[in-house]
Design a protein around this motif. Structure first.
Motif, PDB file in Angstrom:
ATOM      1  N   ALA B 211      -2.370  47.778  16.702  1.00 50.12           N
ATOM      2  CA  ALA B 211      -3.075  47.646  15.422  1.00 50.12           C
ATOM      3  C   ALA B 211      -3.851  48.953  15.176  1.00 50.12           C
ATOM      4  CB  ALA B 211      -3.993  46.433  15.445  1.00 50.12           C
ATOM      5  N   GLY B 212      -5.140  48.954  15.403  1.00 50.02           N
ATOM      6  CA  GLY B 212      -5.934  50.160  15.156  1.00 50.02           C
ATOM      7  C   GLY B 212      -6.064  51.073  16.355  1.00 50.02           C
ATOM      8  N   GLY B 213      -5.485  50.650  17.484  1.00 48.76           N
ATOM      9  CA  GLY B 213      -5.621  51.463  18.690  1.00 48.76           C
ATOM     10  C   GLY B 213      -6.558  50.802  19.693  1.00 48.76           C
ATOM     11  N   THR B 214      -6.561  51.306  20.893  1.00 50.70           N
ATOM     12  CA  THR B 214      -7.478  50.819  21.918  1.00 50.70           C
ATOM     13  C   THR B 214      -7.996  52.023  22.684  1.00 50.70           C
ATOM     14  OG1 THR B 214      -7.773  49.195  23.687  1.00 50.70           O
ATOM     15  CG2 THR B 214      -5.747  50.456  23.737  1.00 50.70           C
ATOM     16  N   GLY B 215      -9.165  51.878  23.316  1.00 49.24           N
ATOM     17  CA  GLY B 215      -9.833  53.060  23.846  1.00 49.24           C
ATOM     18  C   GLY B 215      -9.828  53.183  25.362  1.00 49.24           C
ATOM     19  N   GLY B 274      -3.212  59.338  26.028  1.00 47.49           N
ATOM     20  CA  GLY B 274      -4.638  59.444  26.337  1.00 47.49           C
ATOM     21  C   GLY B 274      -5.426  60.005  25.160  1.00 47.49           C
ATOM     22  N   GLU B 275      -4.886  61.019  24.519  1.00 50.36           N
ATOM     23  CA  GLU B 275      -5.566  61.622  23.358  1.00 50.36           C
ATOM     24  C   GLU B 275      -5.661  60.617  22.218  1.00 50.36           C
ATOM     25  OE1 GLU B 275      -6.765  65.504  24.476  1.00 50.36           O
ATOM     26  OE2 GLU B 275      -7.064  64.472  22.575  1.00 50.36           O
ATOM     27  N   TYR B 276      -4.593  59.868  22.032  1.00 53.27           N
ATOM     28  CA  TYR B 276      -4.592  58.837  20.981  1.00 53.27           C
ATOM     29  C   TYR B 276      -5.682  57.810  21.263  1.00 53.27           C
ATOM     30  CZ  TYR B 276      -2.975  54.951  18.070  1.00 53.27           C
ATOM     31  OH  TYR B 276      -2.903  53.921  17.155  1.00 53.27           O
ATOM     32  N   MET B 277      -5.816  57.432  22.527  1.00 55.38           N
ATOM     33  CA  MET B 277      -6.825  56.448  22.887  1.00 55.38           C
ATOM     34  C   MET B 277      -8.228  57.024  22.722  1.00 55.38           C
ATOM     35  SD  MET B 277      -5.010  54.676  26.162  1.00 55.38           S
ATOM     36  CE  MET B 277      -5.916  53.159  26.193  1.00 55.38           C
ATOM     37  N   LEU B 278      -8.379  58.286  23.009  1.00 56.26           N
ATOM     38  CA  LEU B 278      -9.683  58.923  22.851  1.00 56.26           C
ATOM     39  C   LEU B 278     -10.167  58.792  21.413  1.00 56.26           C
ATOM     40  CD1 LEU B 278     -11.909  60.843  24.093  1.00 56.26           C
ATOM     41  CD2 LEU B 278     -10.604  62.706  23.072  1.00 56.26           C
ATOM     42  N   HIS B 279      -9.238  58.944  20.461  1.00 52.47           N
ATOM     43  CA  HIS B 279      -9.610  58.907  19.047  1.00 52.47           C
ATOM     44  C   HIS B 279      -9.589  57.501  18.462  1.00 52.47           C
ATOM     45  CE1 HIS B 279      -8.403  63.204  19.552  1.00 52.47           C
ATOM     46  NE2 HIS B 279      -9.570  63.326  18.964  1.00 52.47           N
ATOM     47  N   SER B 280      -9.279  56.508  19.309  1.00 52.65           N
ATOM     48  CA  SER B 280      -9.172  55.142  18.787  1.00 52.65           C
ATOM     49  C   SER B 280     -10.438  54.326  18.973  1.00 52.65           C
ATOM     50  CB  SER B 280      -8.012  54.414  19.471  1.00 52.65           C
ATOM     51  OG  SER B 280      -6.783  55.026  19.151  1.00 52.65           O
ATOM     52  N   GLY B 281     -11.245  54.684  19.973  1.00 55.57           N
ATOM     53  CA  GLY B 281     -12.420  53.860  20.221  1.00 55.57           C
ATOM     54  C   GLY B 281     -12.051  52.522  20.815  1.00 55.57           C
ATOM     55  N   VAL B 282     -13.061  51.750  21.158  1.00 53.83           N
ATOM     56  CA  VAL B 282     -12.823  50.545  21.958  1.00 53.83           C
ATOM     57  C   VAL B 282     -11.957  49.501  21.236  1.00 53.83           C
ATOM     58  CG1 VAL B 282     -14.985  49.403  21.309  1.00 53.83           C
ATOM     59  CG2 VAL B 282     -13.932  48.887  23.490  1.00 53.83           C
ATOM     60  N   TYR B 283     -12.105  49.354  19.945  1.00 57.25           N
ATOM     61  CA  TYR B 283     -11.297  48.357  19.236  1.00 57.25           C
ATOM     62  C   TYR B 283     -10.353  48.955  18.195  1.00 57.25           C
ATOM     63  CZ  TYR B 283     -14.688  45.191  21.300  1.00 57.25           C
ATOM     64  OH  TYR B 283     -15.482  44.519  22.186  1.00 57.25           O
ATOM     65  N   GLY B 284     -10.187  50.258  18.236  1.00 55.77           N
ATOM     66  CA  GLY B 284      -9.306  50.894  17.270  1.00 55.77           C
ATOM     67  C   GLY B 284     -10.063  51.300  16.015  1.00 55.77           C
TER      68      GLY B 284
END
Lengths: 87, 381
Positions: B211-215, B274-284
């Motif tokens: 969805a919005g990503g995960t961190g 990892g970079e994608y997760m860095l910019h996603s934050g805990v709940y995307g």
């Protein structure tokens, strides 16, 4: 005199905190941190007790004088009373 | 920034200083907050990893004390809820938060916005009475979960399903009670096996990722879990990951966990994830959710078309999705137009329409392609 059963002592990351449970959680507004002595006295006050018994317990566990022990316990009880934590 | 963050986390986890370079507190705090990992910074301070003023030190100390207090309240409330559910013979399963928290070096390091508990649909009414008797008020009822709230900050979500039915992953978890095991003879608490718990941690993270990503916190969860449970049945896990279509996803998250926190080598694809997760934050983040939605559409159509289609879908979600948001639609389907209208007006008043449209305008074809690549790497849609 004893502490209200709606308040529980917990240790997290070496910190001794008293947390409200049940209805008390809604009504109580604040954070209670205890030091080691405070936590000790708190556990002694889970059941009905009085000033003299608490002073005796403190003296038998910690190295201190009677006067200091009585003063510390009195102050602690006062703080709990002011925060409405006693039954 | 990713290297700085993972370096601090590594230092705290292993209680060692990797280099003498002090990290500026002002720079890292927003990032740690974005990933709900702020309590780690107090331990970083104790290890003298941070450069901070006296005022910042006091702020950090205050934040940490609040995290401790919050953890203590959550733990105590969880005990009270478990007792009450057991007393009324309500079988329940608690989801990952309380378990994973115990695996961190110190429990308050693992923040929890809410407590998640699963019960069977037939017990929901009973549970409502139980929660209200414990001083909770109903914040939301229906959909995938009911939400209860008690001051000062206790949020409890009572779930009917492990994963919301609108997600593909929910099919695997349709009959979770066949996998749930009674924890002991003294309560009605159920647990999953260590392997199924691990699988759920992965699946839950994948749900957000899609969805919005995960961190970074998801990677921390996996790291501490694998550290605590070294003898998991690997064949079973591989098999179930395959059933969940999460083999690649799990591989990258595990690689990141071992790479960041055990300094095992990382591949280029791991670094991209990892970079994608860095910019996603805990709940995307909203942007990822928007790009993700557009990326699902066929590339044959122009980006403009796909953006309009996204807007229409957002304005008029499927009946199934609307039922999750407004459970009364299950019994009163003719009210659907009214709920569409209500939803649009609410979004307009809350400024969501403006913010999403703004995000939508900024998205370029290169963003969509980049997003698709990230999803392909992990085998996620």
């Amino acid at each position: 005199m004893k502490v209200k059963k709606e308040f529980m002592l917990r240790e997290i990351a070496g910190n001794l905190v008293v947390v409200p449970v049940g209805q008390a959680a809604i009504e109580f507004n604040g954070i209670i941190n205890l030091n080691e002595i405070g936590a000790f006295l708190w556990t002694q006050m889970i059941n009905d007790t009085n000033l003299d018994l608490l002073v005796d317990s403190l003296l038998s566990t910690y190295e201190t004088s009677f006067e200091i022990a009585r003063k510390d316990v009195s102050e602690f009880i006062k703080k709990l009373e002011d925060a409405n934590l006693l039954d | 920034m990713l290297d700085t963050m993972t370096s601090i986390l590594y230092g705290v986890i292993h209680s060692k200083i990797e280099n003498n370079h002090l990290v500026d507190y002002k720079t890292v705090y927003p990032l740690f907050k974005f990933h709900s990992l702020e309590p780690f910074l107090e331990y970083a301070r104790r290890l003298k990893l941070l450069n901070l003023t006296e005022i910042e030190k006091n702020q950090l100390n205050k934040m940490h004390k609040t995290a401790i207090y919050k953890t203590a309240i959550q733990e105590e409330e969880f005990i009270q809820i478990k007792k009450a559910l057991s007393k009324d013979f309500v079988p329940f399963l608690s989801l990952k938060g309380p378990l994973i928290r115990k695996l961190y070096p110190s429990p308050e390091m693992r923040t929890m916005a809410d407590l998640d508990i699963i019960v069977q649909k037939k017990d929901l009414k009973k549970v409502k009475n139980i929660m209200m008797s414990l001083g909770y008020v109903v914040k939301q009822q229906g959909g995938n979960h009911d939400i209860y709230y008690k001051k000062p900050f206790m949020n409890v979500e009572i779930h009917r399903n492990m994963i919301d039915k609108s997600y593909e992953l929910s099919k695997y978890y349709k009959n979770i009670w066949t996998k749930a095991i009674l924890k002991d003879n003294f309560s009605t608490e159920h647990i999953l096996s260590d392997e199924d718990t691990y699988l759920f941690i992965i699946a839950h993270s994948a749900k957000h990722y899609g969805a919005g990503g995960t961190g970074i916190r998801s990677v921390c969860d996996i790291y501490f879990y694998l550290k605590a449970f070294k003898n998991l049945d690997d064949n079973y896990i591989r098999n179930e990951l395959s059933n969940l279509h999460l083999t690649k996803y799990e591989h990258h998250l595990k690689s990141l966990a071992l790479g960041w926190f055990e300094h095992e080598p990382l591949q280029e694809e791991d670094i991209i994830v990892g970079e994608y997760m860095l910019h996603s934050g805990v709940y995307g983040v909203q942007r990822n959710a928007v790009v993700s939605s557009i990326a699902l559409e066929s590339e044959v159509r122009s980006l403009r078309y796909r953006k309009w289609k996204f807007l229409l879908k957002r304005a008029f979600p499927s009946y199934q999705n609307m039922k999750s948001l407004f459970p009364s639609l299950t019994y009163l389907p003719f009210l659907l137009p009214l709920f569409y209208f209500y939803r649009i007006i609410k979004a307009l008043l809350l400024g969501k329409v403006v913010s999403q449209t703004y995000e939508l305008k900024k998205i370029k074809e290169v963003d969509v392609k980049s997003h698709q690549k990230i999803k392909e790497i992990t085998g996620r849609k």
